[in-house]
Design a protein around this motif. Structure first.
Motif, mmCIF file in Angstrom:
data_model
loop_
_atom_site.group_PDB
_atom_site.id
_atom_site.type_symbol
_atom_site.label_atom_id
_atom_site.label_comp_id
_atom_site.label_asym_id
_atom_site.label_seq_id
_atom_site.Cartn_x
_atom_site.Cartn_y
_atom_site.Cartn_z
ATOM 1 N N MET A 1 89.807 74.585 7.800
ATOM 2 C CA MET A 1 90.267 75.127 6.548
ATOM 3 C C MET A 1 91.622 74.499 6.212
ATOM 4 O O MET A 1 92.502 74.436 7.063
ATOM 5 C CB MET A 1 90.395 76.642 6.678
ATOM 6 C CG MET A 1 90.261 77.356 5.374
ATOM 7 S SD MET A 1 90.233 79.160 5.573
ATOM 8 C CE MET A 1 88.660 79.418 6.329
ATOM 9 N N HIS B 1 96.173 79.566 2.785
ATOM 10 C CA HIS B 1 95.236 79.220 3.850
ATOM 11 C C HIS B 1 93.936 79.942 3.535
ATOM 12 O O HIS B 1 93.896 81.183 3.541
ATOM 13 C CB HIS B 1 95.791 79.645 5.216
ATOM 14 C CG HIS B 1 94.876 79.322 6.340
ATOM 15 N ND1 HIS B 1 94.201 80.292 7.048
ATOM 16 C CD2 HIS B 1 94.522 78.135 6.891
ATOM 17 C CE1 HIS B 1 93.477 79.722 7.981
ATOM 18 N NE2 HIS B 1 93.654 78.412 7.910
ATOM 19 N N GLY B 2 92.917 79.177 3.217
ATOM 20 C CA GLY B 2 91.664 79.794 2.787
ATOM 21 C C GLY B 2 91.891 80.561 1.487
ATOM 22 O O GLY B 2 92.408 80.014 0.524
ATOM 23 N N ASN B 3 91.549 81.830 1.474
ATOM 24 C CA ASN B 3 91.728 82.670 0.292
ATOM 25 C C ASN B 3 92.923 83.606 0.427
ATOM 26 O O ASN B 3 92.991 84.624 -0.252
ATOM 27 C CB ASN B 3 90.464 83.491 0.032
ATOM 28 C CG ASN B 3 89.340 82.625 -0.475
ATOM 29 O OD1 ASN B 3 89.560 81.625 -1.141
ATOM 30 N ND2 ASN B 3 88.119 82.993 -0.140
ATOM 31 N N THR B 4 93.848 83.263 1.324
ATOM 32 C CA THR B 4 95.008 84.118 1.549
ATOM 33 C C THR B 4 96.288 83.376 1.186
ATOM 34 O O THR B 4 96.471 82.221 1.555
ATOM 35 C CB THR B 4 95.067 84.578 3.020
ATOM 36 O OG1 THR B 4 93.811 85.191 3.355
ATOM 37 C CG2 THR B 4 96.175 85.581 3.244
ATOM 38 N N ASP C 1 87.329 81.203 -4.588
ATOM 39 C CA ASP C 1 87.346 80.311 -3.431
ATOM 40 C C ASP C 1 88.255 79.124 -3.646
ATOM 41 O O ASP C 1 88.485 78.341 -2.738
ATOM 42 C CB ASP C 1 85.931 79.813 -3.129
ATOM 43 C CG ASP C 1 85.018 80.916 -2.658
ATOM 44 O OD1 ASP C 1 83.802 80.734 -2.745
ATOM 45 O OD2 ASP C 1 85.537 81.966 -2.224
#
Length: 123
Positions: free
Chosen positions: A1, A18-21, A117
């Motif tokens: 990721m 990071h990703g969806n955070t 996303d």
């Protein structure tokens, strides 16, 4: 990721995705302002950063608040309570700490989710 860093400087980034955070750096107000005004400035900065990263205050997962003096808790909460979207209040902690400058009275650290996303873009 993948990890995306926003407004990166030699010491820190204003945000990391990071990703969806989304992880925001500590947001502070203007030295010399009241705790209420510093809180408003912090929350405006949080909102601006989140908007630029495809998020908003309803997507905040956790907030950590540092006050230079817990005697300012009620004054800070008055501004927070008017700002935070009811029904979307995050997990929250608030404590007292010596901040980076003696004129800083409050600092907000926020973790939020992106709206899709696809992380937001650099400004």
């Amino acid at each position: 990721m993948d990890i995306k860093r926003i407004e990166t400087g030699p010491r820190m980034s204003q945000a990391v995705v990071h990703g969806n955070t989304i992880y925001l750096a500590g947001q502070v107000g203007k030295v010399g302002d009241s705790v209420a005004d510093q809180t408003r400035t912090c929350l405006e900065q949080v909102e601006t950063l989140l908007k630029g990263l495809n998020s908003d205050p309803t997507r905040i997962l956790q907030t950590t608040i540092w006050l230079a003096d817990m005697a300012d808790f009620a004054e800070m909460n008055e501004v927070w309570d008017a700002w935070v979207p009811q029904g979307h209040t995050p997990a929250r902690a608030c404590g007292e700490a010596k901040l980076a400058h003696p004129g800083l009275l409050v600092e907000f650290i926020v973790i939020a989710a992106v709206n899709s996303d696809r992380p937001g873009q650099d400004k």
